[in-house]
Design an enzyme around this catalytic site. Structure first.
Site, short mmCIF file in Angstrom:
data_model
loop_
_atom_site.label_atom_id
_atom_site.label_comp_id
_atom_site.label_asym_id
_atom_site.label_seq_id
_atom_site.Cartn_x
_atom_site.Cartn_y
_atom_site.Cartn_z
N HIS A 242 9.98 9.04 11.53
CA HIS A 242 11.41 9.25 11.74
C HIS A 242 12.07 8.01 12.33
O HIS A 242 13.19 7.64 11.93
CB HIS A 242 11.63 10.45 12.66
N ARG A 245 12.79 5.22 9.83
CA ARG A 245 13.86 5.42 8.86
C ARG A 245 15.15 4.69 9.27
O ARG A 245 15.89 4.15 8.44
CB ARG A 245 14.14 6.93 8.71
N TYR A 360 -5.44 4.33 -12.25
CA TYR A 360 -6.80 3.80 -12.34
C TYR A 360 -7.43 3.92 -13.72
O TYR A 360 -8.51 3.36 -13.94
CB TYR A 360 -7.70 4.52 -11.31
N ARG A 415 -9.50 4.39 1.40
CA ARG A 415 -9.52 3.55 0.22
C ARG A 415 -10.96 3.36 -0.21
O ARG A 415 -11.77 2.80 0.54
CB ARG A 415 -8.88 2.19 0.50
N GLY A 426 -1.17 1.64 -4.06
CA GLY A 426 -1.34 2.88 -3.32
C GLY A 426 -1.55 2.63 -1.84
O GLY A 426 -1.97 1.56 -1.42
N GLY A 428 -3.04 5.34 0.00
CA GLY A 428 -4.07 6.30 0.41
C GLY A 428 -3.53 7.62 0.92
O GLY A 428 -4.20 8.29 1.71
#
Length: 464
Positions: A242, A245, A360, A415, A426, A428
């Site tokens: 939060h 942001r 992938y 990962r 990505g 994870g």
């Protein structure tokens, strides 16, 4: 307050000691009950031997004290043994004056004639007779009626069986006493491992104060600390997400101002900043989603969800994006299935798995989606026994995952291959969010490597 030690060792020792003492005492009692007693009427010895002794004692009482002594002796026999007896002389005269059975003189005559014990079963009542000779050589006949009720004649096998049953009962309750808290501890451990961090053991053990109760208390203390740590971590992730942001929003405003004031030479750098800001914004959104899922605060208002339509829509969108990377998404099979769930959560879960497969799978290959409805005999799909379940299988043709990491890829930020995951973009969180969302619906997610290469992710949801 009871300050005596209640050690589990002491309890085991005392219980087994009680069993051993019970067996020993029971064996001793059985031996004493089965041992012949030559001084008193031996009710537990063979009946013939017993009646022969009764006859001798009746003859001795008659010759020593006449009819009165005989009657007293026979009455005593009847009180002690419930055997009613009569004594006849060799002229077939009953000597005690007792009221006798009608057939008593007949069996007495048969004994005198045959000079052997006789049994008359055509009664009633049935009668038994035998010859008795006094010390002076005078012959008598002792006639008796069998006992009117069963005698407490003991059989060794029955006593052994009783001892075994008694010992078995003690051992059974001992086993229940010892294993009950272990079973409760195991159940709580499994609940805790499945994500129920509020699982506790000690309240269900009552007032036990032994080593198992201490173990349960230690488990509860450990579980409470882990729950506090996990809750703190979730709150921290939520708070940080939060808080991030706000500066991210200011960064976007500053980025727009910089784009307006800068020249064309700064355009490339500004676009790079924008891409990184968008990635950061996506990561923060995923963190917030994961935090809400972990805390169960997603607003779990369930409605009917058409899985077939949902999977087709997700596959269509993912295929559009995959073709830009020389890949595709195909649906091998689907079925018309309606389930109860939160549409946004189910969409996010399935979409994350499909997009992960698109990342992938190798170039010029397709991500294959297969959906089917099948029976759930063991409840692994979250439903009751024999209830239907929906299975959505997503298979890619990528490098797969090491077998040791198959159960770890659903952990946040995990990962399997750091460099590959960075290249794919990505962070994870996609599979972790999918696993939490499916688990909140009573389902499960599992992964396995395909025999010919690639990864298969199986999503299971309870149908209906």
């Amino acid at each position: 307050m009871n300050d005596l030690p209640q050690s589990l060792f002491l309890k085991i020792f005392l219980w087994f000691g009680l069993v051993v003492v019970t067996v020993i005492v029971g064996t001793f009692i059985v031996g004493e009950l089965l041992r012949p007693d030559p001084t008193q009427p031996p009710m537990r010895r063979p009946l013939d031997q017993t009646l022969n002794e009764y006859a001798k004692q009746a003859v001795h009482a008659y010759e020593a004290g006449g009819q009165t002594a005989l009657l007293t002796q026979l009455d005593r026999f009847e009180r002690e043994t419930n055997i009613r007896g009569f004594l006849f002389n060799n002229q077939l005269q009953e000597l005690s004056g007792r009221r006798m059975a009608p057939n008593a003189p007949i069996i007495a005559r048969r004994v005198i004639e045959s000079r052997r014990p006789q049994v008359m079963e055509e009664g009633p009542p049935p009668l038994m007779g035998r010859l008795a000779v006094s010390d002076s050589g005078v012959e008598y006949v002792f006639v008796n009626e069998p006992p009117h009720r069963s005698q407490p004649l003991f059989h060794p096998f029955m006593h052994v069986l009783a001892i075994i049953l008694t010992g078995g009962l003690f051992c059974y309750w001992l086993a229940r006493y010892l294993t009950s808290p272990v079973a409760k501890l195991r159940a709580a451990t499994r609940e805790f491992a499945n994500g129920n961090l509020s699982a506790r053991v000690a309240p269900s053990l009552g007032g036990r104060r032994d080593e198992l109760a201490s173990l349960a208390a230690d488990f509860d203390e450990m579980a409470e600390k882990i729950q506090l740590l996990v809750d703190s971590q979730r709150r921290l992730l939520g708070d940080i997400s939060h808080e991030l942001r706000s500066p991210l929003a200011r960064l976007n405003v500053a980025l727009e101002l910089a784009r307006q004031r800068s020249g064309s030479e700064a355009l490339s750098a500004l676009e790079r900043i924008q891409r990184e800001a968008e990635l950061l914004n996506e990561m923060i959104g995923q963190l917030l989603a994961l935090t809400r899922l972990e805390s169960g605060a997603e607003g779990m208002k369930k409605t009917s969800v058409d899985i077939d339509s949902l999977v087709r829509e997700i596959a269509r969108d993912a295929d559009y994006e995959a073709r830009a990377r020389n890949r595709s998404v195909t649906i091998v099979n689907t079925e018309k299935v309606i389930i109860d769930g939160v549409p946004n959560l189910i969409r996010r879960a399935i979409e994350n798995v499909i997009r992960n497969a698109v990342h992938y799978t190798a170039e010029s290959t397709a991500v294959e989606i297969n959906m089917s409805e099948e029976a759930d005999p063991d409840g692994t799909g979250g439903g009751k026994s024999n209830r239907e379940r929906v299975v959505v299988t997503v298979r890619d043709h990528g490098p797969g995952v090491p077998d040791t990491a198959l159960h770890k890829i659903f952990r946040p930020f995990y990962r399997a291959d750091e460099a590959r995951d960075r290249e794919a973009g990505g962070v994870g969180l996609g599979l972790a969010i999918a696993e939490r969302a499916i688990r909140l619906h009573g389902g499960s997610v599992a992964a396995e490597n395909a025999a010919d290469g690639g990864l298969i992710v199986r999503i299971t949801l309870p149908a209906g």
